[in-house]
Design a protein around this motif. Structure first.
Motif, PDB file in Angstrom:
ATOM      1  N   LYS A 193       0.807  -1.164  -0.097  1.00 56.60           N
ATOM      2  CA  LYS A 193      -0.089   0.066  -0.004  1.00 56.60           C
ATOM      3  C   LYS A 193       0.814   1.287  -0.063  1.00 56.60           C
ATOM      4  O   LYS A 193       1.709   1.281   0.518  1.00 56.60           O
ATOM      5  CB  LYS A 193      -0.969   0.021   1.100  1.00 56.60           C
ATOM      6  N   TYR A 194       0.582   2.372  -0.824  1.00 59.13           N
ATOM      7  CA  TYR A 194       1.088   3.535  -0.705  1.00 59.13           C
ATOM      8  C   TYR A 194       0.799   4.244   0.748  1.00 59.13           C
ATOM      9  O   TYR A 194      -0.347   4.552   1.029  1.00 59.13           O
ATOM     10  CB  TYR A 194       0.689   4.472  -1.853  1.00 59.13           C
ATOM     11  N   SER A 195       1.920   4.848   1.278  1.00 57.11           N
ATOM     12  CA  SER A 195       1.511   5.626   2.659  1.00 57.11           C
ATOM     13  C   SER A 195       0.792   6.796   2.140  1.00 57.11           C
ATOM     14  O   SER A 195       0.817   7.300   1.169  1.00 57.11           O
ATOM     15  CB  SER A 195       2.979   6.010   3.205  1.00 57.11           C
ATOM     16  N   GLU A 196       0.308   7.335   3.477  1.00 57.95           N
ATOM     17  CA  GLU A 196      -0.465   8.691   3.134  1.00 57.95           C
ATOM     18  C   GLU A 196       0.513   9.761   3.235  1.00 57.95           C
ATOM     19  O   GLU A 196       0.047  10.948   3.216  1.00 57.95           O
ATOM     20  CB  GLU A 196      -1.492   8.662   4.350  1.00 57.95           C
ATOM     21  N   PHE A 197       1.577   9.779   3.856  1.00 57.14           N
ATOM     22  CA  PHE A 197       2.551  10.844   3.787  1.00 57.14           C
ATOM     23  C   PHE A 197       3.590  10.898   2.416  1.00 57.14           C
ATOM     24  O   PHE A 197       3.765   9.899   1.779  1.00 57.14           O
ATOM     25  CB  PHE A 197       3.554  10.531   4.998  1.00 57.14           C
TER      26      PHE A 197
END
Length: 682
Positions: A344-348
């Motif tokens: 998953k891609y990080s939210e940061f």
């Protein structure tokens, strides 16, 4: 009255006892026999000098605290209590902070550095930094994983230090950095290559404590979907989006190391890394953590830096390094994730720094825990259980592990299947146990099945409210408790417990398999057949089991002369089971039997009434039953593919018939705790 004098060994200097020290050392010279003024003057000078000495020491103590605050040990005006042990209590485990709502406690961390002996200068600098320059209360131990046959050319004093542990490996594998979780006594572990240093450990640990389920990374990388599969890319190519970190430095909860090494579902990935030795064990770890927790990694800034003093010695210096990483990404997804991307891609989009951490990082207080539709003990969430292909062999057991000997029976059955399997990769076991028994069962099976690697095993505790059938037993005797157990009825709810599986083989725990189970699985219930299940027909007729004078039985127009089958070996098409609502039919007959006597026994008669004669016949050698109450003829036993101990005595009892057949697959040493429990009951 002479001068009051206190021995120097009893002096105590500190901010709270300065006045007492001065009073204890003061001389009352004017009370001596000689009233000379000179003596009085000398005594006053001594008292002033002693006062000056005490205040000087107090200033030094205060200066040390201010210096520590400057290095980050203080948070604003609050002092951080670093969880630690006393220096003289080296053999004890570190004290954990527990569950604190604020950041006033910092957990200790274990540093694990892996080296193959190519960067000795860098390794020496890293070890010396954490052993000699870091507070032992913060960096608890430094573990050196030595992937080389040569001796470690480091300072002998450092290697002998109580803060240093050395693991000499006989096989050079990148998996070795994860394998020593048993010797790590802290909740968090900092994994390092021998060319990387994280200077600000305190900041890193404090951020990790705010989000313990995540992996903290210091050098970010990402994945990108292309026509050829996934590519391994730098986040700069994706506007800063990242989904994993490099193996140079990772801070994570130690539990992930344990689960990564013990999860049966990762056996193929671990074997691939050991065999091919690609530089991608860190990709496998990040995939597993994200897939299990549902949370991407977090990029943080904690004074990390690369030590590239010895050029050309790193794996990333290889021209094919990027291609190998891309190959690993796609290989892992094909091996154990059935084509599904677990990353998953990080939210940061940038590193989290200290200022963000001190204001609370509200986004990190993520209460999201991946909800399992079924409770999987070995760390793989239920979304991991996808139907990989028609060739996958799904085998289920229902084990009442709290009952005497049941866990050993299950272990022997699993070992017998694996011993005769031509291709263990195809095997996917689903074991259903009681609530709260998952860890106990997983530990026992992990020991019993250590000889095999390439298979899937899931341990699940079904919801207690699922088996809501009206159970009525009219069969008196010792078997009544066993027949009444709800685990006998789990087989009627497999269509709910395994929603993505269409074909499954159900086995009782009191069986031993003596042939490749694939021969049974592949030969029956092929897609073009209409039968919902396949079983071995018995010579017993339906009239032996059912009361045919009951009005509902008469109305159902069931033939009393049809053959019956034993439900301990069942091959089931779950898609057709769902379509025919077979569980509802079983519930109908159990409800009627609860009201008036239709049958005496437990789970088998309602299944016979619901299926009737509509089952596919399997060769009788696949269920040679009755071994629990009689001796099986030699010719039958010789040709048996599954021996079934139906009856009162099971194969694990020493006086049971054909105990020697069952004993061949027993691993008694893995069940010492269960044996002690049985002796206490006796």
């Amino acid at each position: 009255n002479k001068c009051a004098r206190v021995p120097k060994t009893e002096w105590t200097v500190g901010p709270g006892n300065i006045v007492e020290a001065i009073r204890a050392r003061r001389c009352y010279c004017n009370m001596r026999r000689s009233p000379a003024k000179a003596r009085l003057a000398i005594c006053r000078v001594k008292a002033k000098a002693f006062r000056l000495l005490v205040w000087s020491l107090s200033v030094l103590v205060l200066a040390k605290k201010i210096f520590s605050a400057h290095r980050g040990i203080l948070n604003g005006s609050r002092e951080i209590t670093v969880s630690h042990r006393a220096a003289q209590q080296i053999t004890e485990l570190p004290i954990h902070c527990g569950s604190q709502a604020d950041n006033t406690c910092v957990e200790p961390v274990t540093v694990v550095v892996m080296s193959a002996g190519k960067r000795i200068k860098e390794l020496a600098h890293i070890v010396e930094y954490y052993v000699l320059k870091q507070d032992r209360r913060l960096v608890y131990e430094v573990h050196i994983v030595w992937n080389s046959a040569a001796d470690i050319p480091l300072d002998a004093e450092i290697l002998k230090s109580s803060a240093t542990r050395v693991h000499k490996e006989t096989h050079n594998s990148l998996n070795n950095r994860y394998r020593h979780w048993k010797s790590i006594h802290t909740r968090y572990t900092l994994l390092l290559d021998d060319d990387c240093l994280v200077a600000d450990v305190l900041t890193a640990v404090r951020i990790q404590m705010l989000s313990p389920e995540r992996a903290m990374i210091f050098f970010a990388r990402s994945h990108k979907s292309t026509r050829d599969g996934l590519s391994y890319v730098n986040p700069k190519r994706l506007n800063g989006s990242y989904s994993m970190g490099t193996g140079q430095a990772t801070l994570l909860s130690t539990k992930w190391l344990k689960e990564f090494n013990t999860d049966f579902r990762l056996q193929r990935i671990r074997a691939f890394i050991d065999k091919n030795r690609p530089t991608c064990e860190d990709i496998a770890l990040h995939m597993y953590i994200t897939n299990s927790s549902g949370l991407p990694p977090l990029l943080i800034s904690a004074g990390q830096r690369e030590l590239r003093w010895t050029r050309g010695t790193g794996m990333s210096d290889d021209r094919n390094w990027g291609a190998q990483r891309k190959q690993c990404l796609n290989e892992f997804i094909a091996l154990d994730y059935a084509g599904k991307i677990p990353l998953k891609y990080s939210e940061f989009l940038r590193p989290v720094n200290v200022s963000e951490m001190t204001v609370g990082l509200p986004v990190l207080h993520n209460n999201h825990h991946f909800s399992h539709t079924v409770n999987v003990t070995f760390g793989a969430p239920s979304k991991y259980l996808v139907e990989q292909s028609i060739s996958q062999i799904h085998v289920t057991f229902a084990c009442d592990s709290s009952a005497p000997g049941q866990l050993r029976l299950l272990s022997a059955a699993l070992r017998s299947i694996l011993s005769h399997a031509a291709d263990p990769h195809r095997l996917s076991f689903h074991v259903f146990v009681g609530k709260g028994e998952e860890n106990h069962v997983s530990d026992a099976l992990r020991c019993a099945l250590v000889d095999w690697q390439h298979f899937d095993l899931t341990i699940t505790a079904p919801p207690e409210e699922m088996v809501d059938l009206p159970i009525k037993i009219r069969y008196p005797g010792k078997s009544e408790r066993r027949l009444r157990s709800s685990f006998n009825y789990v087989r009627f709810f497999l269509h709910l417990l395994l929603p993505q599986v269409n074909k499954v083989l159900y086995l009782d725990t009191d069986v031993i398999v003596l042939d490749d189970i694939a021969n049974l699985y592949d030969a029956h219930l092929v897609p073009d057949q209409s039968s919902v299940l396949a079983a071995c027909a018995r010579n017993q007729l339906m009239s032996k089991w059912i009361n045919f004078t009951d009005p509902d039985v008469i109305n159902a127009r069931i033939d009393p002369t049809i053959q019956t089958f034993n439900a301990g070996v069942l091959l089931i098409r779950l898609d057709k089971w769902r379509a025919q609502h077979l569980t509802d039919k079983i519930r109908f007959w159990m409800t009627r039997n609860h009201e008036r006597p239709i049958y005496e026994h437990g789970s088998q008669p309602p299944l016979l009434l619901s299926v009737g004669d509509a089952f596919e016949r399997i060769d009788s050698s696949w269920n040679v039953d009755g071994a629990g109450f009689r001796e099986i003829k030699h010719k039958l036993l010789e040709n048996a593919k599954i021996v079934h101990w139906t009856g009162g005595k099971k194969g694990n009892e020493h006086d049971a018939w054909h105990h020697n057949v069952w004993k061949e697959f027993d691993k008694r040493e893995c069940f010492s705790s269960e044996l002690r429990r049985l002796k206490m009951r006796e």
